[in-house]
Design a protein around this motif. Structure first.
Motif, PDB file in Angstrom:
ATOM      1  N   CYS A 266       0.851  -1.192   0.000  1.00 41.45           N
ATOM      2  CA  CYS A 266       0.000   0.000   0.000  1.00 41.45           C
ATOM      3  C   CYS A 266       0.886   1.242   0.000  1.00 41.45           C
ATOM      4  CB  CYS A 266      -0.917   0.004   1.217  1.00 41.45           C
ATOM      5  SG  CYS A 266      -0.047   0.371   2.758  1.00 41.45           S
ATOM      6  N   ALA A 268       1.510   3.161   2.307  1.00 40.23           N
ATOM      7  CA  ALA A 268       2.313   3.276   3.535  1.00 40.23           C
ATOM      8  C   ALA A 268       3.463   2.262   3.548  1.00 40.23           C
ATOM      9  CB  ALA A 268       1.424   3.083   4.764  1.00 40.23           C
ATOM     10  N   ARG A 270       3.323  -1.061   3.608  1.00 43.05           N
ATOM     11  CA  ARG A 270       3.002  -2.394   4.127  1.00 43.05           C
ATOM     12  C   ARG A 270       2.401  -3.230   3.002  1.00 43.05           C
ATOM     13  NH1 ARG A 270       2.693  -1.439   9.847  1.00 43.05           N
ATOM     14  NH2 ARG A 270       4.666  -0.366  10.107  1.00 43.05           N
ATOM     15  N   HIS A 272      -0.682  -5.781   1.996  1.00 43.00           N
ATOM     16  CA  HIS A 272      -2.006  -6.229   2.428  1.00 43.00           C
ATOM     17  C   HIS A 272      -2.441  -7.449   1.620  1.00 43.00           C
ATOM     18  CE1 HIS A 272      -2.737  -2.813   5.046  1.00 43.00           C
ATOM     19  NE2 HIS A 272      -2.172  -2.055   4.122  1.00 43.00           N
ATOM     20  N   CYS A 325      -2.148  -0.799   9.926  1.00 46.27           N
ATOM     21  CA  CYS A 325      -1.466   0.045   8.935  1.00 46.27           C
ATOM     22  C   CYS A 325      -2.091   1.442   8.921  1.00 46.27           C
ATOM     23  CB  CYS A 325      -1.582  -0.594   7.563  1.00 46.27           C
ATOM     24  SG  CYS A 325      -0.651   0.297   6.321  1.00 46.27           S
ATOM     25  N   CYS A 327      -2.632   3.283   6.538  1.00 45.00           N
ATOM     26  CA  CYS A 327      -3.467   3.519   5.353  1.00 45.00           C
ATOM     27  C   CYS A 327      -4.935   3.221   5.651  1.00 45.00           C
ATOM     28  CB  CYS A 327      -2.997   2.683   4.173  1.00 45.00           C
ATOM     29  SG  CYS A 327      -3.533   0.966   4.230  1.00 45.00           S
ATOM     30  N   ARG A 329      -6.383   0.197   5.747  1.00 43.63           N
ATOM     31  CA  ARG A 329      -6.839  -1.140   5.320  1.00 43.63           C
ATOM     32  C   ARG A 329      -6.572  -2.108   6.479  1.00 43.63           C
ATOM     33  NH1 ARG A 329      -4.194   1.274   1.171  1.00 43.63           N
ATOM     34  NH2 ARG A 329      -5.389   1.644  -0.742  1.00 43.63           N
TER      35      ARG A 329
HETATM   36 ZN   LIG Z   1      -1.580  -0.099   4.359  1.00 40.16          ZN
END
Ligand SMILES: [Zn+2]
Length: 449
Positions: A266, A268, A270, A272, A325, A327, A329
């Protein structure tokens, strides 16, 4: 019960992922279809806790599907009964595709393009840039081994038209980047400018070679909306080269021919889980090898009418994120990163697991290394071949010894070797790290003796 725990075992501090009700339904259908109608899973039925049990507990009670199982039952054993594979092949509804990995023998898979496209499309929702780019029939340039995808030519060169299929342009027909001429690299850069892709999808080792050429020759390179990296786990060194040429988001995408798209990075940074398309079981490693946040993953695919894949061992290690996270999600597993293949793992002098990502971080600290291949030839001996465009080998090797000994132990002997360039294994993929002795994942998992 959170993943990674079993009745009677100590609860591990693994964050429990959240799942929507439709996810549980997809997971249930995938498992029950496989158990009731795919011949390869006939012997698994005895492990089933039954429809009244929690679906994730039912998964955890099942065995692990390995590459050897895929070979043994390929391809018809994974086709649900009642489906006529021969007719579907004749109609062109599905194809047979061989995977050509760098570490094991080829496996024949039933390939369903519609399922693959759906898997890719839902992965795009996991990054803001791909979600906003209205992808689907966009122009996409691909840079990877032509022995994996695209069109290979060992003799002459192919025209741009000969390397174009639908909305895809395959940038190279030559499998070994060590043999790419400056003229070929210039041609790829020039074609990117003419084709104007929305997406460049690349094997990071291959794109890194093109980027080094662009940096050295000060070439301007067309900027797509995004660069997605797949096929291999990128080195920090590759990312450095790629990010100095491409200023758009550079996004890691993780999956395989067998599994479709499983994780995507994503905005950020990370990764997913692609929850619309797959279930992932996480099995933690023992604390002495980096667990419980480090572990292996087993993937189950959803919605593939022609192939039941349950708890397939991807052969990779991943690191879970401890916190939600930023973001926003939150469904499924969230990863800090992919740590690399178990087949590419090495051990410290004390016998502790050193993942590809950990070894890579140690090597990437050393200025001037552009490519490398680390081979652990014995318990306390590491051989490292490396290429450097600009560095002084004497200075590099002093730094390299210090950095690798911090990672592997001060008694480890480092044998460096400066080379002009490195080539992918069998023209398919690079292997950045590996041991010449076998490391069995069962010795690394939590609960192992
Ligand atoms: Zn994320």
């Amino acid at each position: 019960m959170p993943l990674g725990t079993k009745k009677g075992m100590t609860l591990l501090p693994i964050p429990a992922p959240t799942y929507m009700p439709e996810y549980r339904t997809s997971a249930k259908i995938a498992l029950e279809t496989a158990l009731s109608s795919a011949p390869a899973y006939r012997t698994w039925r005895r492990y089933d806790r039954g429809p009244s049990a929690d679906i994730f507990e039912r998964y955890q009670a099942m065995p692990v599907l390995t590459k050897a199982d895929l070979r043994e039952h390929q391809p018809a054993g994974f086709v649900p009964e009642g489906r006529d594979l021969a007719s579907a092949l004749a109609r062109g509804e599905v194809e047979l595709v061989k995977t050509s990995g760098s570490t094991s023998d080829a496996v024949t898979n039933v390939w369903c393009q519609g399922w693959w496209d759906a898997s890719e499309s839902s992965s795009w929702k996991l990054h803001a840039a791909t979600a906003a780019a209205r992808l689907g029939d966009h122009r996409e340039a691909i840079l990877s081994s032509p022995r994996c995808v695209g069109f290979a030519s060992d003799v002459g060169y192919l025209s741009m038209e000969q390397r174009t299929l639908w909305h895809y342009l395959f940038l190279n027909e030559k499998a070994d980047p060590a043999e790419w001429s400056a003229t070929l690299c210039d041609r790829m850069i020039e074609e990117l400018g003419r084709f104007e892709p929305a997406v460049i999808e690349a094997n990071p080792s291959f794109l890194s070679v093109l980027c080094r050429h662009a940096i050295k020759r000060e070439r301007q390179v067309f900027q797509p909306a995004v660069v997605t990296l797949t096929y291999e786990n990128p080195s920090l060194i590759h990312l450095r080269h790629i990010r100095s040429v491409f200023h758009c988001p550079v996004i890691g995408s993780y999956g395989a021919t067998e599994s479709g798209y499983v994780f995507m990075q994503c905005e950020a940074g990370r990764l997913h889980q692609n929850v619309e398309q797959c279930h992932v079981d996480f099995q933690p490693l023992a604390p002495r090898h980096g667990g419980p946040m480090l572990g292996r993953i087993l993937v189950t695919t959803f919605h593939n009418p022609w192939r039941s894949l349950i708890r397939f061992d991807m052969g990779d290690l991943v690191r879970l994120a401890a916190e939600p996270c930023p973001c926003g999600r939150h469904q499924g597993l969230t990863l800090v990163g992919i740590e690399g293949r178990i087949a590419n793992a090495t051990l410290s002098s004390a016998g502790r697991l050193v993942t590809q990502r950990e070894a890579d971080a140690a090597i990437a600290e050393v200025d001037g290394i552009d490519q490398y291949e680390l081979v652990q030839t014995g318990a306390a001996t590491l051989s490292l071949r490396y290429a450097s465009d600009t560095g002084d080998p004497a200075a590099i090797e002093i730094e390299l010894r210090a950095s690798l000994q911090r990672c592997y132990g001060s008694s480890v002997k480092i044998i460096p070797g400066h080379v002009q360039a490195l080539s992918p294994v069998r023209g398919v993929k690079y292997r950045l790290t590996r041991a010449e002795f076998e490391i069995d994942v069962h010795d690394l998992l939590a609960g192992s003796p």
